[in-house]
Design an enzyme around this catalytic site. Structure first.
Site, short mmCIF file in Angstrom:
data_model
loop_
_atom_site.label_atom_id
_atom_site.label_comp_id
_atom_site.label_asym_id
_atom_site.label_seq_id
_atom_site.Cartn_x
_atom_site.Cartn_y
_atom_site.Cartn_z
CB SER B 28 -9.04 4.59 -2.00
OG SER B 28 -8.51 4.45 -3.40
CB CYS B 29 -12.86 2.43 1.39
SG CYS B 29 -13.68 3.63 0.66
CB ILE B 30 -9.38 0.41 5.13
CG1 ILE B 30 -8.18 1.28 4.46
CG2 ILE B 30 -8.69 -0.85 5.97
CD1 ILE B 30 -7.20 0.68 4.12
#
Lengths: 205, 161
Positions: B28-30
């Site tokens: 879910s990180c960017i």
């Protein structure tokens, strides 16, 4: 206790290790009965690690794993993550579905369902033991499963912790079948606020 | 041999050609990259959360879109990038587990992607490549010799954005 978990005493760590021990011991017994094999279990590791280093506990962020995730509700909300390297997950499916070793090469709906059920049973066994030890009743949600990179799967848990601090407290146990065919990591990751509840329940504050 | 620089979770690295900056296993990180094609200066930031003001632990500024992006901008400007030439690319923001009643925290990938876009828009940096959403992990890298941003996945292969 501060919100961040970086400051636990040796006594507190010991208490958490013991919780991991009884919980995982019960889980290992359950797994052993299902697949009819002896399961070896290491002494649980209780580690306080910077969030970014948690994936290294299972071999690095880009290792392919199958993860079964359960959110745990009750007085000490937590997350449970049961991680298996991909090949171990395939072999476990072979055993559960009565196939020859090596037959499973990808997971279909039934296989996923079987692995989620294993996650369910292991979590139930773990939380039961935890209840007997602490008298804290904890209820897991239905499991969710993903097969992907370890970092990506762990990020689900780590992001939640990231709102409260920069370290994760993980109670982690490694399982091995006697033929070394299956390795798994069982993680109990209490929410930061849950630690106090668990520790005071076992009389270590 | 060009240098391969690892960017951890809640971490940022900046550099110049011929380095490649890489971050493994984003869920879910960017992964947000900035790049100046002329000076070949760039950076890669791996954020976990959208907004530092919503968090009780905001010392690590690289953890958040709202603090991490301006900090990385300052660092690439210090290395000689020109603000008017900078372009951004973003990837990540998956939802790894599907739950019937996904809570806010489960949808954090989507919120992360939106925050990254809002912050970049506020800074006037155009986003020229994007690969966000889905339910799978990504390993992302930017080659500072040409600005190519690669996204590797398990089932969907590798692509350049």
């Amino acid at each position: 206790m501060s919100d961040d978990v970086a400051s636990l005493s040796a006594n507190q760590m010991d208490a958490l290790r013991e919780i991991g021990n009884v919980g995982a011991g019960n889980s290992a017994t359950a797994l052993s009965q299902i697949i009819n094999r002896r399961i070896d279990m290491n002494v649980p590791r209780v580690s306080i690690v910077p969030l970014g280093e948690v994936p290294d506990l299972v071999g690095g962020p880009d290792v392919m794993v199958v993860g079964v995730f359960l959110r745990v509700y009750g007085k000490a909300p937590s997350n449970i993550l049961f991680l298996l390297p991909r090949d171990s997950a395939f072999y476990l499916v072979d055993m559960l579905m009565g196939k020859k070793r090596g037959e499973t090469q990808k997971l279909d709906f039934m296989d996923e369902s079987a692995l989620m059920e294993i996650g369910n049973i292991l979590s139930g066994a773990y939380l039961n033991a935890l209840f007997n030890f602490t008298n804290i009743s904890l209820l897991p949600t239905i499991p969710a499963l993903a097969m992907d990179m370890a970092g990506a799967i762990l990020s689900v848990v780590l992001i939640q912790l990231g709102q409260m601090g920069d370290h994760a407290l993980v109670i982690e146990t490694e399982f091995n079948t006697d033929d070394e065919g299956i390795k798994g990591h069982f993680f109990l990751v209490p929410d930061p606020g849950s630690l106090e509840t668990i520790l005071s329940a076992v009389g270590v504050e | 041999m060009p240098e391969l620089v690892k960017v951890g979770m809640a971490d940022a690295k900046v550099g110049t050609a011929p380095s490649t900056l890489i971050s493994y296993g984003l869920g879910s990180c960017i992964g947000i990259s900035l790049y100046d094609p002329q000076t070949k200066v760039g950076g890669l930031l791996h954020i976990m959360l959208p907004d530092s003001t919503q968090s009780r632990a905001n010392e690590n500024r690289a953890k958040f879109a709202d603090t991490g992006i301006p900090d990385m901008l300052n660092e690439v400007l210090k290395l000689g990038a020109s603000r008017s030439r900078l372009v951004a690319k973003i990837a990540g923001g998956a939802q790894m587990f599907a739950f019937a009643n996904a809570t806010d925290i489960m949808r954090v990938g989507q919120r992360n992607a939106q925050a990254a876009k809002d912050v970049l828009a506020g800074l006037g940096i155009p986003i020229i490549g994007e690969d966000t959403g889905g339910s799978y992990g990504r390993t992302v890298s930017i080659d500072l010799s040409n600005g190519v941003y690669k996204v590797k996945t398990i089932d969907k292969g590798e692509k350049e954005i």
